[in-house]
Design a protein around this motif. Structure first.
Motif, PDB file in Angstrom:
ATOM      1  N   LEU A  82       4.714  -0.896   5.535  1.00 44.53           N
ATOM      2  CA  LEU A  82       5.536  -0.534   4.383  1.00 44.53           C
ATOM      3  C   LEU A  82       4.623  -0.131   3.228  1.00 44.53           C
ATOM      4  O   LEU A  82       3.664  -0.840   2.910  1.00 44.53           O
ATOM      5  CB  LEU A  82       6.441  -1.686   3.981  1.00 44.53           C
ATOM      6  CG  LEU A  82       7.525  -1.955   5.022  1.00 44.53           C
ATOM      7  CD1 LEU A  82       7.686  -3.439   5.275  1.00 44.53           C
ATOM      8  CD2 LEU A  82       8.846  -1.345   4.613  1.00 44.53           C
ATOM      9  N   ILE A  83       4.914   1.006   2.635  1.00 43.10           N
ATOM     10  CA  ILE A  83       4.122   1.521   1.519  1.00 43.10           C
ATOM     11  C   ILE A  83       5.050   1.667   0.316  1.00 43.10           C
ATOM     12  O   ILE A  83       5.948   2.510   0.308  1.00 43.10           O
ATOM     13  CB  ILE A  83       3.478   2.874   1.849  1.00 43.10           C
ATOM     14  CG1 ILE A  83       2.656   2.774   3.138  1.00 43.10           C
ATOM     15  CG2 ILE A  83       2.601   3.349   0.697  1.00 43.10           C
ATOM     16  CD1 ILE A  83       2.101   4.102   3.618  1.00 43.10           C
ATOM     17  N   GLU A  84       4.837   0.822  -0.687  1.00 42.49           N
ATOM     18  CA  GLU A  84       5.619   0.868  -1.915  1.00 42.49           C
ATOM     19  C   GLU A  84       4.799   1.578  -2.992  1.00 42.49           C
ATOM     20  O   GLU A  84       3.620   1.271  -3.178  1.00 42.49           O
ATOM     21  CB  GLU A  84       5.963  -0.535  -2.398  1.00 42.49           C
ATOM     22  CG  GLU A  84       6.811  -1.347  -1.438  1.00 42.49           C
ATOM     23  CD  GLU A  84       7.022  -2.759  -1.930  1.00 42.49           C
ATOM     24  OE1 GLU A  84       8.111  -3.046  -2.463  1.00 42.49           O
ATOM     25  OE2 GLU A  84       6.088  -3.576  -1.793  1.00 42.49           O
ATOM     26  N   THR A  85       5.420   2.509  -3.692  1.00 35.45           N
ATOM     27  CA  THR A  85       4.767   3.205  -4.796  1.00 35.45           C
ATOM     28  C   THR A  85       5.614   3.046  -6.050  1.00 35.45           C
ATOM     29  O   THR A  85       6.824   3.318  -6.024  1.00 35.45           O
ATOM     30  CB  THR A  85       4.579   4.695  -4.487  1.00 35.45           C
ATOM     31  OG1 THR A  85       3.736   4.835  -3.332  1.00 35.45           O
ATOM     32  CG2 THR A  85       3.919   5.419  -5.651  1.00 35.45           C
ATOM     33  N   ARG A  86       4.977   2.599  -7.128  1.00 37.46           N
ATOM     34  CA  ARG A  86       5.655   2.430  -8.408  1.00 37.46           C
ATOM     35  C   ARG A  86       4.873   3.195  -9.466  1.00 37.46           C
ATOM     36  O   ARG A  86       3.641   3.121  -9.510  1.00 37.46           O
ATOM     37  CB  ARG A  86       5.752   0.954  -8.776  1.00 37.46           C
ATOM     38  CG  ARG A  86       6.532   0.122  -7.765  1.00 37.46           C
ATOM     39  CD  ARG A  86       6.411  -1.357  -8.032  1.00 37.46           C
ATOM     40  NE  ARG A  86       7.109  -2.136  -7.007  1.00 37.46           N
ATOM     41  CZ  ARG A  86       7.021  -3.456  -6.888  1.00 37.46           C
ATOM     42  NH1 ARG A  86       6.260  -4.151  -7.720  1.00 37.46           N
ATOM     43  NH2 ARG A  86       7.688  -4.080  -5.939  1.00 37.46           N
ATOM     44  N   ALA A  87       5.588   3.907 -10.322  1.00 33.00           N
ATOM     45  CA  ALA A  87       4.950   4.716 -11.363  1.00 33.00           C
ATOM     46  C   ALA A  87       5.584   4.397 -12.720  1.00 33.00           C
ATOM     47  O   ALA A  87       6.706   3.891 -12.787  1.00 33.00           O
ATOM     48  CB  ALA A  87       5.092   6.199 -11.047  1.00 33.00           C
TER      49      ALA A  87
END
Length: 304
Positions: A82-87
């Protein structure tokens, strides 16, 4: 997965400890690439990458010159990465899946196709060549030489929270490979989630990989999956531990010994439930076998 950050992009080489091909060589499953659209991270103002042992999570943080920030979190739930990206602001992501084996056309042992918006890579073995060669060299009956790689296969399925429109794979080159890459763009958002389900075994059902990836990106499911993973790691670390002068810091040799022991246990745990568990000296790593000379279209020996 081997994970690194370069030229403003997240890269990962995918692996599964059951991904043996017809030559009985353990192979990588492909390369992932994630680029944040509209945020220049090629020369970040700040950057950090850390392995959080307690939760089995890689955390990458980068800040652009204009103050925009991006954080990637990578963790496994069983065989799904799982790859979570938050910006700090809504951003679109470009996701790339590259293979140095699969031809874009649907033919041969390696295939890449789409299943209702999810990208699926599949390799299928026939009879193993290496076992037959060894039998012939020893004048033995090839039928009596069993190989776990015979008629098995491997692959992965990639799904995302939100729609992904994949483009047809085109010829491309990564940091250490040359082959074909398919790309897709995500809608702009502050938070993104990709699920990459890896699979290998004598009987393949790629549709099950797709179903699992789609399930894990469901907003109603992800928190409970994270809780399950956290509980697993908490139970694992509670079994035994070694800390040698934990407050001394990285410059202390004894501190490094203790930390390396913990890292080795983490790598061992990653393969604890594998069908073909890996226990080489120094950690649970494996590489593609070098090919010499290097013919076009075969594995790049530099990947090792």
């Amino acid at each position: 997965a081997n994970v690194w950050f370069a030229q403003g992009q997240l890269h990962a080489l995918l692996a599964h400890n059951g991904a043996y091909d017809a030559d009985e060589v353990l192979r990588k499953l492909g390369a992932l690439r994630i680029r944040v659209d509209g945020v220049d991270l090629a020369s970040p103002k700040s950057f950090s990458q850390a392995l959080r042992l307690a939760a089995g999570t890689i955390v990458i943080k980068a800040a652009a010159a204009d103050g925009a920030t991006v954080e990637h979190r990578l963790w496994f739930s069983s065989e799904t990465l799982l790859i979570e990206t938050r910006a700090s602001k809504p951003v679109a992501l470009e996701l790339g899946y590259g293979s140095w084996r699969a031809n874009p056309a649907l033919r041969g042992d390696d295939q890449v196709n789409l299943d209702e918006g999810a990208l699926v890579y599949v390799h299928r073995n026939g009879p193993t060549r290496r076992s037959r060669q060894l039998a012939d060299e020893q004048r033995a009956d090839p039928a009596k030489v069993a190989s776990p790689a015979a008629d098995r296969g491997y692959g992965c399925a990639i799904a995302a929270r939100g729609a992904l429109a994949w483009r047809r794979p085109v010829e491309a080159a990564g940091p250490s490979w040359h082959g074909h890459e398919g790309t897709a763009a995500s809608p702009a958002a502050r938070e993104h989630l990709f699920a990459v389900t890896l699979g290998a075994g004598p009987k393949l059902d790629p549709s099950a990989w797709v179903g699992r990836s789609r399930t894990l990106v469901d907003p109603g499911v992800t928190p409970s999956i994270r809780e399950t993973v956290d509980n697993r790691w908490e139970e694992f670390w509670s079994r035994s531990f070694v800390f040698i002068r934990p407050k001394a810091g990285p410059s202390d040799p004894a501190f490094q010994v203790g930390r390396n022991y913990q890292l080795h246990r983490l790598m061992d745990s990653a393969n604890a439930e594998g069908e073909l568990p890996l226990r080489p000296n120094g950690g649970s790593y494996s590489v593609d076998a070098p090919v010499a000379p290097f013919p076009a279209g075969l594995d790049n020996p530099s990947l090792g």
